[in-house]
Scaffold this motif. Sequence first.
Motif, mmCIF file in Angstrom:
data_model
loop_
_atom_site.group_PDB
_atom_site.id
_atom_site.type_symbol
_atom_site.label_atom_id
_atom_site.label_comp_id
_atom_site.label_asym_id
_atom_site.label_seq_id
_atom_site.Cartn_x
_atom_site.Cartn_y
_atom_site.Cartn_z
ATOM 1 N N ARG A 1 0.845 -1.181 0.000
ATOM 2 C CA ARG A 1 0.000 0.000 0.000
ATOM 3 C C ARG A 1 0.885 1.237 0.000
ATOM 4 O O ARG A 1 2.044 1.189 0.402
ATOM 5 N N ILE B 1 -4.679 -1.498 -0.905
ATOM 6 C CA ILE B 1 -3.689 -2.539 -1.185
ATOM 7 C C ILE B 1 -3.829 -2.945 -2.639
ATOM 8 O O ILE B 1 -4.928 -3.164 -3.141
ATOM 9 N N ARG C 1 -7.737 -6.860 4.186
ATOM 10 C CA ARG C 1 -6.356 -6.446 3.909
ATOM 11 C C ARG C 1 -5.406 -7.019 4.951
ATOM 12 O O ARG C 1 -4.347 -7.579 4.630
#
Length: 291
Positions: free
Chosen positions: A41, A79, A242
């Motif tokens: 990310r 992400i 995530r």
Amino acid sequence: MNKKGKIPVHQMDDWFAGVYMKPFGAENSSPLAYEISRPHRHDFYYCVLVDKGNIELEVDFEHVQLMDQTLFLSYPGQIHRIISAQLERGWFLAFNPSLLEEPLQNILDQCLSEIILVPLAPEQSMSFFSFISHVYSVYTDPAQLFQQTILQSLVTALVYQLASTYLSTERFHLIRHPARSIEITKTFKQLVRRQFKSLRRPSEFAAQMNMTVSHLNDTVRSVTGFPVTYSIQQELMREAKRLLYYSDLSLKEIADSLGFDDATYFNRLFSKVIGVSPGTFRKQGEKTVHV
């Protein structure tokens, strides 16, 4: 799966004026070749203009395909991983969120889509390509007087143009809804994006927006097709997914990070919303994600 305890975050170290730019094309090595297929990310926005070529991405578990004449914007914190890239002509631009003035930040946070992907007409693609080329000429010219100020102003103008292009498409799909209903839904969406860990109940969002729960719920449902609880839970579970896929945090640590006092309740809610338990979801990720 080789995880490191938390999701890798790519930061804006040593970028000039909070901006990074690079063209891609047949004569360039791909700027997107770094860590292909490694989930990560960013703490910044990044924009990709594909004038010619294609990129296959996974963004927050959604498959995204960028084809010829496509504009894409990724939010900080999402992400993503690059599955494949065959790039002939286009631009890569990343910029610090602090560059954006508050009204523009609000516009982006109120977009109803989680993934900003805009197909462009040929003339639009040409216009964006030309604009970004001009920004790049300033970015690469240290002799330019007021270089930093001009660069940041141009990036802001570019993002406004991107937002305008996206919103034109969004408004076409929302044309049958009253303007006030759209405004309420967008404000709610912004609150969810910014405060999903601290605000959990529909009543808390309604209080922030100075309206009744029933009015907020009816309005959001009329525009999106879903009640407010759905949007709140989706935002929470997106972050939970995530962390389950791309970190070694325990289930209790994940529940704590999302503001759940009771890990058992988090497990039940995740199972209800996603359809499988957090543990099962994590095991599925270990089989399918390769980094």
